[in-house]
Scaffold this active site. Structure first.
Site, PDB file in Angstrom:
ATOM      1  N   GLU A  74       2.886  -7.128   8.218  1.00  0.00           N
ATOM      2  CA  GLU A  74       3.204  -5.701   8.032  1.00  0.00           C
ATOM      3  C   GLU A  74       4.181  -5.478   6.877  1.00  0.00           C
ATOM      4  O   GLU A  74       4.689  -4.381   6.696  1.00  0.00           O
ATOM      5  CB  GLU A  74       3.773  -5.101   9.331  1.00  0.00           C
ATOM      6  N   ASP A 114      -8.811   2.248 -24.798  1.00  0.00           N
ATOM      7  CA  ASP A 114      -8.960   2.069 -23.349  1.00  0.00           C
ATOM      8  C   ASP A 114      -9.041   3.439 -22.693  1.00  0.00           C
ATOM      9  O   ASP A 114      -8.331   4.352 -23.070  1.00  0.00           O
ATOM     10  CB  ASP A 114      -7.750   1.326 -22.754  1.00  0.00           C
ATOM     11  N   ARG A 139      -3.386  -8.562 -20.714  1.00  0.00           N
ATOM     12  CA  ARG A 139      -4.249  -8.179 -21.838  1.00  0.00           C
ATOM     13  C   ARG A 139      -3.542  -7.244 -22.818  1.00  0.00           C
ATOM     14  O   ARG A 139      -4.041  -7.008 -23.918  1.00  0.00           O
ATOM     15  CB  ARG A 139      -5.588  -7.590 -21.348  1.00  0.00           C
ATOM     16  N   PRO A 169       0.820  -1.219   0.000  1.00  0.00           N
ATOM     17  CA  PRO A 169       0.000   0.000   0.000  1.00  0.00           C
ATOM     18  C   PRO A 169       0.853   1.269   0.000  1.00  0.00           C
ATOM     19  O   PRO A 169       0.358   2.341  -0.319  1.00  0.00           O
ATOM     20  CB  PRO A 169      -0.846  -0.119   1.267  1.00  0.00           C
TER      21      PRO A 169
END
Ligand code: 6GU
Length: 277
Positions: free
Chosen positions: A119, A176, A161, A92
């Site tokens: 963590e 896209d 993709r 994160p």
């Protein structure tokens, strides 16, 4: 492209056998290898974590299993002719994963993912491999997951993709929503298919008109409408030159003002809700 994933939850990566990625594997376009980190533990309890130096909550993933795993995977890859590995570390606190980064990763021949639990991984592991190969620490959004495995699935699908021959139609990515270099990165508008009536709901007349110019204009207006509603930041960051005369008419209807006093680079700006002139 070769993909290695090292995890304490190999079952979590089962979706890599399904759909687009699964088919790319079956066709030999992707060589995916999922490894159990506990293979590289040598104690009775297959320990992969320990308490953090400096104290604090949670546990930290230990250096040795990761180091041994990555050394073995790198050696195996090089021996079998792979080259140009990069390490992708889901966290994160990484840089935001976006379409531009997906394109960059899709151009590499070999990605090694290290999804962590607890963590995170002892910092020395990342610092060590960063001296040998490129390391990308990536986050898939502003929320906290219990581990990086779901992020590996996300990144893998976005990258796979883009590989030549994986999607049916090579044209399909140019449009896209977030294709790099797109004139304006707008969200795509709504789509419809048969039947023409469903529970009293019809199809916008223009889509049945056969008038390609009008259809393209309608789609663009709907993209501007949806982007205004869901991602106004994308319009605020757009070069004004990305908008033609008809775009500007629609933007005005949606409450946008061009080049207001005090907005840098002459971009569009929208009066905040409830603030009168
Ligand atoms: Cl890559 N990992 C975790 N644990 N949480 C996240 C994330 C990654 N991206 C957003 N949240």
């Amino acid at each position: 492209m070769r993909l290695d994933v090292v995890t304490i939850f190999p079952e979590y990566l089962e979706p890599l056998n399904v759909s687009l990625v699964g088919k790319a594997r079956a066709r030999g376009q992707l060589d995916v290898r999922v490894h159990d980190l506990r293979q590289w533990t040598y104690d009775r309890h297959n320990t992969v974590d320990d308490t953090p130096y400096g104290g604090g909550p949670g546990m930290v993933m230990k250096t040795e299993p990761w180091g041994d795993a990555l050394d073995e995977i790198l050696a195996d890859g090089y021996e079998t002719g792979s080259h140009g590995p990069v390490l992708v570390v889901p966290t994160p606190s990484g840089r935001p994963f976006n379409q531009e980064l997906a394109v960059e990763l899709s151009e590499r021949p070999w990605l090694i993912f290290t999804p962590a639990r607890y963590e995170g991984i002892d910092r020395r592991v990342i610092d060590e491999y960063a001296t040998r190969i490129p390391v990308y620490e990536v986050s898939i959004g502003d929320y906290v997951l219990a581990g990086g495995e779901a992020a590996v699935l996300v990144v893998t699908e976005a990258v796979a993709r883009l590989l030549p021959g994986v999607l049916g139609n090579a044209e399909s990515h140019r449009d896209d929503s977030f294709a790099p270099g797109a004139m304006a990165n707008l969200l795509e508008g709504p789509v419809y298919t048969k039947p023409p009536q469903w529970r009293g709901r019809g199809i916008p007349d223009v889509l049945l008109s056969g008038h390609h110019g009008k259809i393209a204009r309608w789609r663009r207006d709907e993209a501007l409408r949806r982007t205004t509603h869901n991602r106004p930041d994308l319009i605020e960051h757009c070069e004004p030159s990305a908008f033609d005369k008809k775009d500007r008419e629609m933007l005005s209807i949606l409450g946008w003002e061009p080049d207001p006093e005090g907005v840098p680079h002459g971009r569009f700006w929208r009066r905040p809700e409830g603030v009168e002139e």
